[in-house]
Design an enzyme around this catalytic site. Structure first.
Site, PDB file in Angstrom:
ATOM      1  N   LYS A  82       0.610  -1.095  -0.114  1.00 43.73           N
ATOM      2  CA  LYS A  82       0.043   0.188  -0.020  1.00 43.73           C
ATOM      3  C   LYS A  82       0.852   1.444   0.001  1.00 43.73           C
ATOM      4  CE  LYS A  82      -1.586   2.177   3.788  1.00 43.73           C
ATOM      5  NZ  LYS A  82      -1.535   3.336   4.101  1.00 43.73           N
ATOM      6  N   ASN A  83       1.922   1.463   0.791  1.00 42.05           N
ATOM      7  CA  ASN A  83       2.620   2.340   0.870  1.00 42.05           C
ATOM      8  C   ASN A  83       3.635   2.680  -0.132  1.00 42.05           C
ATOM      9  OD1 ASN A  83       1.365   2.942   3.246  1.00 42.05           O
ATOM     10  ND2 ASN A  83       3.065   2.334   4.524  1.00 42.05           N
TER      11      ASN A  83
ATOM     12  N   ARG B   8      -4.256  10.442   3.271  1.00 42.64           N
ATOM     13  CA  ARG B   8      -3.129  11.332   3.874  1.00 42.64           C
ATOM     14  C   ARG B   8      -2.230  11.330   2.597  1.00 42.64           C
ATOM     15  NH1 ARG B   8       0.562  13.919   7.095  1.00 42.64           N
ATOM     16  NH2 ARG B   8       2.639  13.099   7.262  1.00 42.64           N
TER      17      ARG B   8
ATOM     18  N   CYS C 116      -0.962  22.427   6.347  1.00 40.38           N
ATOM     19  CA  CYS C 116       0.501  22.146   6.583  1.00 40.38           C
ATOM     20  C   CYS C 116       0.651  21.225   7.754  1.00 40.38           C
ATOM     21  CB  CYS C 116       1.366  23.371   6.473  1.00 40.38           C
ATOM     22  SG  CYS C 116       1.797  23.710   4.795  1.00 40.38           S
TER      23      CYS C 116
ATOM     24  N   ARG D 104       0.263  14.516  12.082  1.00 38.82           N
ATOM     25  CA  ARG D 104       0.667  14.176  10.821  1.00 38.82           C
ATOM     26  C   ARG D 104       1.187  15.639  10.077  1.00 38.82           C
ATOM     27  NH1 ARG D 104      -0.878   9.082   9.560  1.00 38.82           N
ATOM     28  NH2 ARG D 104       1.106   8.802   8.392  1.00 38.82           N
ATOM     29  N   PRO D 105       2.074  16.220  10.642  1.00 40.83           N
ATOM     30  CA  PRO D 105       2.645  17.323   9.914  1.00 40.83           C
ATOM     31  C   PRO D 105       3.293  17.165   8.436  1.00 40.83           C
ATOM     32  CG  PRO D 105       4.251  16.788  11.476  1.00 40.83           C
ATOM     33  CD  PRO D 105       3.121  15.708  11.563  1.00 40.83           C
TER      34      PRO D 105
ATOM     35  N   ASP E 170       4.066   0.994  11.992  1.00 43.44           N
ATOM     36  CA  ASP E 170       2.867   0.158  11.586  1.00 43.44           C
ATOM     37  C   ASP E 170       2.519  -1.167  11.859  1.00 43.44           C
ATOM     38  OD1 ASP E 170       3.535   1.735   8.231  1.00 43.44           O
ATOM     39  OD2 ASP E 170       2.816   2.390  10.249  1.00 43.44           O
TER      40      ASP E 170
ATOM     41  N   ARG F  89      -9.036   0.146   4.070  1.00 44.53           N
ATOM     42  CA  ARG F  89      -8.288   1.142   3.013  1.00 44.53           C
ATOM     43  C   ARG F  89      -6.863   0.562   2.946  1.00 44.53           C
ATOM     44  NH1 ARG F  89      -7.304   6.069   5.711  1.00 44.53           N
ATOM     45  NH2 ARG F  89      -5.805   5.972   4.417  1.00 44.53           N
TER      46      ARG F  89
HETATM   47  C1  EPZ Z   1       4.453   6.887   6.226  1.00 48.42           C
HETATM   48  O1  EPZ Z   1       3.691   7.890   6.600  1.00 48.42           O
HETATM   49  C2  EPZ Z   1       3.681   5.818   5.913  1.00 48.42           C
HETATM   50  N1  EPZ Z   1       2.514   6.079   5.110  1.00 48.42           N
HETATM   51  C3  EPZ Z   1       3.005   5.458   7.220  1.00 48.42           C
HETATM   52  O2  EPZ Z   1       2.380   4.223   7.229  1.00 48.42           O
HETATM   53  C4  EPZ Z   1       4.024   4.965   8.197  1.00 48.42           C
HETATM   54  O3  EPZ Z   1       3.731   4.901   9.827  1.00 48.42           O
HETATM   55  C5  EPZ Z   1       4.847   6.108   8.352  1.00 48.42           C
HETATM   56  O4  EPZ Z   1       5.374   6.360   7.084  1.00 48.42           O
HETATM   57  C6  EPZ Z   1       6.418   5.953   9.122  1.00 48.42           C
HETATM   58  O5  EPZ Z   1       6.943   4.809   8.678  1.00 48.42           O
HETATM   59  C7  EPZ Z   1       2.759   6.100   3.671  1.00 48.42           C
HETATM   60  O6  EPZ Z   1       3.583   5.797   3.412  1.00 48.42           O
HETATM   61  C8  EPZ Z   1       1.631   6.508   2.906  1.00 48.42           C
HETATM   62  P1  EPZ Z   1       6.860  10.029   8.207  1.00 48.42           P
HETATM   63  P2  EPZ Z   1       4.375   9.384   6.678  1.00 48.42           P
HETATM   64  O7  EPZ Z   1       6.862  11.412   7.274  1.00 48.42           O
HETATM   65  O8  EPZ Z   1       5.406   9.554   5.265  1.00 48.42           O
HETATM   66  C9  EPZ Z   1       7.162  13.319  11.144  1.00 48.42           C
HETATM   67  C10 EPZ Z   1      -0.090   3.064   7.409  1.00 48.42           C
HETATM   68  O9  EPZ Z   1      -0.286   2.670   8.397  1.00 48.42           O
HETATM   69  N2  EPZ Z   1       6.874  14.267  10.416  1.00 48.42           N
HETATM   70  O10 EPZ Z   1       8.073   9.144   7.807  1.00 48.42           O
HETATM   71  O11 EPZ Z   1       3.284  10.411   6.656  1.00 48.42           O
HETATM   72  C11 EPZ Z   1       6.143  12.718  11.712  1.00 48.42           C
HETATM   73  O12 EPZ Z   1       5.229  13.222  12.461  1.00 48.42           O
HETATM   74  C12 EPZ Z   1       0.804   4.451   7.454  1.00 48.42           C
HETATM   75  O13 EPZ Z   1       0.425   2.456   6.464  1.00 48.42           O
HETATM   76  C13 EPZ Z   1       7.238  15.935  10.354  1.00 48.42           C
HETATM   77  O14 EPZ Z   1       7.557  16.104  11.482  1.00 48.42           O
HETATM   78  O15 EPZ Z   1       5.339   9.327   7.831  1.00 48.42           O
HETATM   79  C14 EPZ Z   1       6.528  11.399  12.193  1.00 48.42           C
HETATM   80  O16 EPZ Z   1       6.843  11.765  13.631  1.00 48.42           O
HETATM   81  C15 EPZ Z   1       0.602   5.001   8.713  1.00 48.42           C
HETATM   82  N3  EPZ Z   1       7.186  16.434   9.165  1.00 48.42           N
HETATM   83  C16 EPZ Z   1       7.954  11.031  11.420  1.00 48.42           C
HETATM   84  O17 EPZ Z   1       8.353  12.406  11.013  1.00 48.42           O
HETATM   85  C17 EPZ Z   1       6.982  16.094   8.155  1.00 48.42           C
HETATM   86  O18 EPZ Z   1       6.759  17.057   7.267  1.00 48.42           O
HETATM   87  C18 EPZ Z   1       7.645   9.984  10.447  1.00 48.42           C
HETATM   88  O19 EPZ Z   1       6.685  10.385   9.402  1.00 48.42           O
HETATM   89  C19 EPZ Z   1       6.643  14.750   7.964  1.00 48.42           C
HETATM   90  C20 EPZ Z   1       6.783  13.898   8.973  1.00 48.42           C
END
Ligand code: EPZ
Length: 439
Positions: A25-26, A95, A119, A124-125, A309, A401
């Site tokens: 999915k990801n 998202r 933003c 989830r920023p 996850d 989903r």
């Molecule tokens: C991806 O989300 C995955 N989603 C998530 O899977 C997964 O949990 C996550 O990576 C971590 O592995 C998809 O790939 C669609 P990140 P993503 O940016 O990219 C912080 C599922 O269940 N951050 O790696 O949104 C954030 O808050 C989903 O399949 C910022 O601060 O995660 C987190 O603490 C859930 N600013 C850390 O970074 C930003 O601009 C890692 O988030 C972006 C992220």
């Protein structure tokens, strides 16, 4: 009146047989936006039939892409794609629609999207995504939930970008924006997830020049044109890990097929620590009936660490272990939507500051519970399979989903599980508990 999907499970039945994992999915939620960068058809194989894919198809078609999807093969022709603002509707249903920012910025030099929470998407920023786009020369304006990105007449320019936090989404989004930028881009402290390699593989097949995907330093040489290509998705390591947890919890001999065990090494090591016995083959993993499980402590971290996850599915499995377990999600502290629901089922589980604490083993009793997000829902399915009696999981749409044909797959393995749809008012706020922003 909203239609509410519910999953009903009569627990206590053993699982046995074979289950095949679908494409990741990801990966697909990033591969589809990547595909629009070609002005010719891109063919993707092994695509899971999940709601997120259906939503992205609708979004791409609304912009003029011609999309065909059958037998897990997706053909996307974006030669007639138009740059139109996407303020609401399906764009808010996942998202990962944020990947359209990088892809459309690359293709048209402008993007106007409505992102729930703008933003700062709640927990989830996307500030790192925006920082990356600005480093490549884009100007970013956002007003409440509308985010506008624009480049000057000279388009995007390569740059050296250091990521303050390891972010999967921001790493992929910057790659999408940089592949057609003028000159070279270096992403330092990049995320290393396998899905990033999958996206880079497709883009390189389309003519991009990306080196180092899967390491923490990625080099991208901008190119003028990206062309048609075909690509087969990597298996979904999170779906695989979820079925491995189910097999260890209630299985009497389950083979999980289409698994790249290399993508699950940290998870398999934690299962081994729990005394879970498995047999690993080329692209499948056999899980026999298990003996007494040992309790362990768990800390998630970016790949190749234990995936956040899989924290929630592992929480349910740990309810069957013996002793005190502590889980800390170092990536998403707020990923605790499953805890209150497991408590309703009789689990001795609580939150102590940033730790999920379990006293095991637990006798679970079926009851009505609420899925606050995708992987919390998965954790409740595992608990329902373990519990005595009937468990009803509300808000099951989240689970659908991210897991292709989960009901059919579990029925095939011998579970007593079904999906019902009924008119139902939205769950009351208190029922939602700490609504972690849906993915
Ligand atoms: C991806 O989300 C995955 N989603 C998530 O899977 C997964 O949990 C996550 O990576 C971590 O592995 C998809 O790939 C669609 P990140 P993503 O940016 O990219 C912080 C599922 O269940 N951050 O790696 O949104 C954030 O808050 C989903 O399949 C910022 O601060 O995660 C987190 O603490 C859930 N600013 C850390 O970074 C930003 O601009 C890692 O988030 C972006 C992220």
């Amino acid at each position: 009146m909203k239609r509410m999907k519910k999953i009903i499970i009569r627990g206590g039945r053993p699982l046995s047989g074979e289950v095949t994992v679908n494409g990741a999915k990801n990966s697909i939620v990033a591969l589809m936006p990547a595909a629009i960068l070609a002005d010719a058809p891109v063919i993707l194989g092994g695509v899971p039939d999940i709601l997120d894919v259906r939503s992205l198809i609708e979004i791409l078609e609304s912009m003029g892409s011609v999309v065909k999807f059958e037998n897990n093969v997706l053909v996307i022709d974006s030669s007639k794609l138009k740059s139109i603002p996407m303020l609401n509707g399906k764009i808010n249903s996942l998202r990962a629609s944020y990947y359209l920012m990088g892809a459309l910025l690359s293709k048209f030099g402008e993007v106007v999207v409505g992102l729930p929470g703008g933003c700062n998407l709640g927990p989830r920023p996307i500030d790192l995504h925006v920082k990356g786009f600005e480093a490549l020369g884009a100007r970013v304006f956002h007003e409440k939930e509308v985010v506008c990105l624009q480049t000057g007449p000279e388009g995007l320019k390569g740059n050296h970008i250091f990521m303050d936090t390891v972010s999967v989404g921001a790493t992929i989004n910057i790659i999408l924006a940089a592949v057609k930028a003028t000159g070279k881009t270096v992403i330092e402290n990049a995320a290393r997830e396998p899905e990033i390699i999958d996206v880079a593989t497709l883009l390189n097949n389309m003519g991009a020049k990306i080196r180092g995907a899967g390491t923490n330093e990625i080099h991208i040489e901008g190119v003028e044109q990206l062309s048609e290509a075909r690509h087969f998705l990597i298996p979904d390591r999170i779906e695989a890990g979820t079925y491995l947890a189910m097999a260890a919890a209630v299985g009497e001999g389950v083979t999980v097929k289409n698994v790249l065990y290399e993508h699950l090494e940290s998870y398999l090591l934690k299962l081994e620590e729990m005394n879970v016995k498995v047999t690993i083959s080329e692209n499948s993993i056999f899980v026999p009936a298990q003996g007494k499980l040992k309790t362990i402590n768990v800390k998630t971290s970016p790949y190749p660490g234990l995936a956040t996850d899989l924290q929630q599915p592992m929480t349910s499995l740990l309810l069957k272990s013996h002793g005190k377990a502590e889980l800390v999600d170092m990536i998403y502290e707020g990923r605790i939507g499953h805890v209150s629901e497991l408590q309703k089922m009789g689990a001795n589980i609580s939150i102590d500051k940033n730790k999920i604490v379990i006293e095991a083993p637990n006798k679970l009793k079926g009851t009505e519970v609420f899925a606050s997000d995708l992987r919390a829902g998965a954790s409740l399915v595992i608990a329902g399979l373990m519990a005595d009696g009937v468990t009803t999981i509300r808000n099951a749409k989240f689970i659908l989903r991210g897991y292709d044909r989960m009901i059919e797959k579990l029925t095939q393995l011998g579970a007593d599980i079904s999906l019902i749809e009924m008119d139902n008012e939205e769950p009351k706020i208190e029922e939602r508990g700490k609504q972690w922003l849906t993915i």
